[in-house]
Design a protein around this motif. Structure first.
Motif, PDB file in Angstrom:
ATOM      1  N   ARG A  57       5.284   3.390   9.481  1.00 11.43           N
ATOM      2  CA  ARG A  57       3.909   2.921   9.655  1.00 11.43           C
ATOM      3  C   ARG A  57       3.121   2.871   8.350  1.00 11.43           C
ATOM      4  O   ARG A  57       1.994   2.375   8.329  1.00 11.43           O
ATOM      5  CB  ARG A  57       3.162   3.808  10.645  1.00 11.43           C
ATOM      6  N   ALA A  58       3.678   3.372   7.263  1.00  9.57           N
ATOM      7  CA  ALA A  58       2.943   3.418   5.995  1.00  9.57           C
ATOM      8  C   ALA A  58       2.535   2.026   5.523  1.00  9.57           C
ATOM      9  O   ALA A  58       1.529   1.868   4.840  1.00  9.57           O
ATOM     10  CB  ALA A  58       3.778   4.108   4.931  1.00  9.57           C
ATOM     11  N   ASP A  59       3.278   1.007   5.899  1.00 13.22           N
ATOM     12  CA  ASP A  59       2.955  -0.351   5.467  1.00 13.22           C
ATOM     13  C   ASP A  59       1.844  -0.988   6.297  1.00 13.22           C
ATOM     14  O   ASP A  59       1.354  -2.050   5.952  1.00 13.22           O
ATOM     15  CB  ASP A  59       4.201  -1.240   5.533  1.00 13.22           C
ATOM     16  N   ASP A  60       1.466  -0.340   7.386  1.00 11.33           N
ATOM     17  CA  ASP A  60       0.425  -0.907   8.239  1.00 11.33           C
ATOM     18  C   ASP A  60      -0.922  -0.927   7.528  1.00 11.33           C
ATOM     19  O   ASP A  60      -1.706  -1.827   7.716  1.00 11.33           O
ATOM     20  CB  ASP A  60       0.314  -0.137   9.551  1.00 11.33           C
ATOM     21  N   GLY A  61      -1.160   0.080   6.718  1.00 10.10           N
ATOM     22  CA  GLY A  61      -2.337   0.133   5.860  1.00 10.10           C
ATOM     23  C   GLY A  61      -3.624  -0.255   6.539  1.00 10.10           C
ATOM     24  O   GLY A  61      -3.857   0.082   7.680  1.00 10.10           O
ATOM     25  N   GLY A  62      -4.438  -0.960   5.810  1.00  8.43           N
ATOM     26  CA  GLY A  62      -5.695  -1.409   6.354  1.00  8.43           C
ATOM     27  C   GLY A  62      -6.838  -0.459   6.060  1.00  8.43           C
ATOM     28  O   GLY A  62      -6.659   0.604   5.491  1.00  8.43           O
ATOM     29  N   MET A  98       0.844  -1.171   0.000  1.00  8.24           N
ATOM     30  CA  MET A  98       0.000   0.000   0.000  1.00  8.24           C
ATOM     31  C   MET A  98       0.893   1.240   0.000  1.00  8.24           C
ATOM     32  O   MET A  98       1.845   1.315   0.768  1.00  8.24           O
ATOM     33  CB  MET A  98      -0.897  -0.019   1.238  1.00  8.24           C
ATOM     34  N   ARG A  99       0.559   2.162  -0.872  1.00 10.48           N
ATOM     35  CA  ARG A  99       1.308   3.422  -0.935  1.00 10.48           C
ATOM     36  C   ARG A  99       0.383   4.552  -0.489  1.00 10.48           C
ATOM     37  O   ARG A  99      -0.742   4.675  -0.976  1.00 10.48           O
ATOM     38  CB  ARG A  99       1.804   3.661  -2.347  1.00 10.48           C
ATOM     39  N   ILE A 100       0.866   5.367   0.437  1.00 15.03           N
ATOM     40  CA  ILE A 100       0.110   6.487   0.966  1.00 15.03           C
ATOM     41  C   ILE A 100       0.856   7.765   0.594  1.00 15.03           C
ATOM     42  O   ILE A 100       2.036   7.908   0.912  1.00 15.03           O
ATOM     43  CB  ILE A 100      -0.028   6.405   2.498  1.00 15.03           C
ATOM     44  N   ASP A 101       0.170   8.676  -0.077  1.00 16.73           N
ATOM     45  CA  ASP A 101       0.762   9.963  -0.444  1.00 16.73           C
ATOM     46  C   ASP A 101      -0.065  11.082   0.164  1.00 16.73           C
ATOM     47  O   ASP A 101      -1.303  11.038   0.133  1.00 16.73           O
ATOM     48  CB  ASP A 101       0.801  10.133  -1.964  1.00 16.73           C
ATOM     49  N   ILE A 102       0.635  12.074   0.697  1.00 17.52           N
ATOM     50  CA  ILE A 102      -0.017  13.254   1.255  1.00 17.52           C
ATOM     51  C   ILE A 102       0.437  14.452   0.432  1.00 17.52           C
ATOM     52  O   ILE A 102       1.634  14.729   0.341  1.00 17.52           O
ATOM     53  CB  ILE A 102       0.358  13.467   2.731  1.00 17.52           C
ATOM     54  N   ASP A 103      -0.502  15.149  -0.163  1.00 19.78           N
ATOM     55  CA  ASP A 103      -0.189  16.358  -0.916  1.00 19.78           C
ATOM     56  C   ASP A 103      -0.123  17.506   0.084  1.00 19.78           C
ATOM     57  O   ASP A 103      -1.153  18.060   0.490  1.00 19.78           O
ATOM     58  CB  ASP A 103      -1.252  16.617  -1.981  1.00 19.78           C
ATOM     59  N   THR A 104       1.088  17.835   0.505  1.00 19.98           N
ATOM     60  CA  THR A 104       1.267  18.858   1.536  1.00 19.98           C
ATOM     61  C   THR A 104       0.878  20.249   1.056  1.00 19.98           C
ATOM     62  O   THR A 104       0.626  21.132   1.870  1.00 19.98           O
ATOM     63  CB  THR A 104       2.716  18.855   2.054  1.00 19.98           C
ATOM     64  N   GLY A 105       0.811  20.438  -0.244  1.00 16.70           N
ATOM     65  CA  GLY A 105       0.375  21.722  -0.774  1.00 16.70           C
ATOM     66  C   GLY A 105      -1.134  21.899  -0.696  1.00 16.70           C
ATOM     67  O   GLY A 105      -1.637  23.017  -0.775  1.00 16.70           O
ATOM     68  N   VAL A 106      -1.851  20.801  -0.514  1.00 22.73           N
ATOM     69  CA  VAL A 106      -3.311  20.833  -0.442  1.00 22.73           C
ATOM     70  C   VAL A 106      -3.789  20.723   1.007  1.00 22.73           C
ATOM     71  O   VAL A 106      -4.805  21.297   1.380  1.00 22.73           O
ATOM     72  CB  VAL A 106      -3.914  19.689  -1.299  1.00 22.73           C
ATOM     73  N   ALA A 149      -6.427  15.478   0.343  1.00 28.74           N
ATOM     74  CA  ALA A 149      -4.973  15.610   0.269  1.00 28.74           C
ATOM     75  C   ALA A 149      -4.262  14.259   0.361  1.00 28.74           C
ATOM     76  O   ALA A 149      -3.059  14.184   0.117  1.00 28.74           O
ATOM     77  CB  ALA A 149      -4.460  16.536   1.384  1.00 28.74           C
ATOM     78  N   ILE A 150      -4.981  13.196   0.714  1.00 30.45           N
ATOM     79  CA  ILE A 150      -4.380  11.878   0.908  1.00 30.45           C
ATOM     80  C   ILE A 150      -4.845  10.949  -0.193  1.00 30.45           C
ATOM     81  O   ILE A 150      -6.045  10.845  -0.475  1.00 30.45           O
ATOM     82  CB  ILE A 150      -4.764  11.288   2.268  1.00 30.45           C
ATOM     83  N   SER A 151      -3.878  10.266  -0.815  1.00 29.77           N
ATOM     84  CA  SER A 151      -4.238   9.237  -1.787  1.00 29.77           C
ATOM     85  C   SER A 151      -3.617   7.915  -1.351  1.00 29.77           C
ATOM     86  O   SER A 151      -2.514   7.883  -0.813  1.00 29.77           O
ATOM     87  CB  SER A 151      -3.775   9.620  -3.191  1.00 29.77           C
ATOM     88  N   VAL A 152      -4.364   6.853  -1.550  1.00 35.17           N
ATOM     89  CA  VAL A 152      -3.927   5.510  -1.178  1.00 35.17           C
ATOM     90  C   VAL A 152      -4.035   4.635  -2.417  1.00 35.17           C
ATOM     91  O   VAL A 152      -5.090   4.559  -3.052  1.00 35.17           O
ATOM     92  CB  VAL A 152      -4.818   4.942  -0.048  1.00 35.17           C
TER      93      VAL A 152
END
Length: 63
Positions: A38-43, A1-9, A57-60
């Motif tokens: 913790r990014a791999d904890d997902g769920g 699982m990949r979690i991205d946070i757009d800090t500009g948004v 702002a968060i994409s998974v």
């Protein structure tokens, strides 16, 4: 699982940290951040945190 946070948004609403506190936190300025390692904890809570973000702002993604 990949979690991205757009800090500009990100507006620092904190819904991610409230929804999935084992994965998300807020930095010193109040913006969303991932807890180290913790990014791999997902769920399902991570996906719910992304949905709870009022500015999306968060994409998974899988993988």
């Amino acid at each position: 699982m990949r979690i991205d946070i757009d800090t500009g948004v990100c507006i620092g609403a904190g819904q991610c940290a409230l929804t999935a506190p084992d994965v998300f936190t807020q930095d010193d300025d109040g913006y969303s951040a991932l807890l180290p390692g913790r990014a791999d904890d997902g769920g399902p809570l991570v996906r719910e945190a992304a949905r709870a973000c009022p500015v999306r702002a968060i994409s998974v993604t899988d993988g």
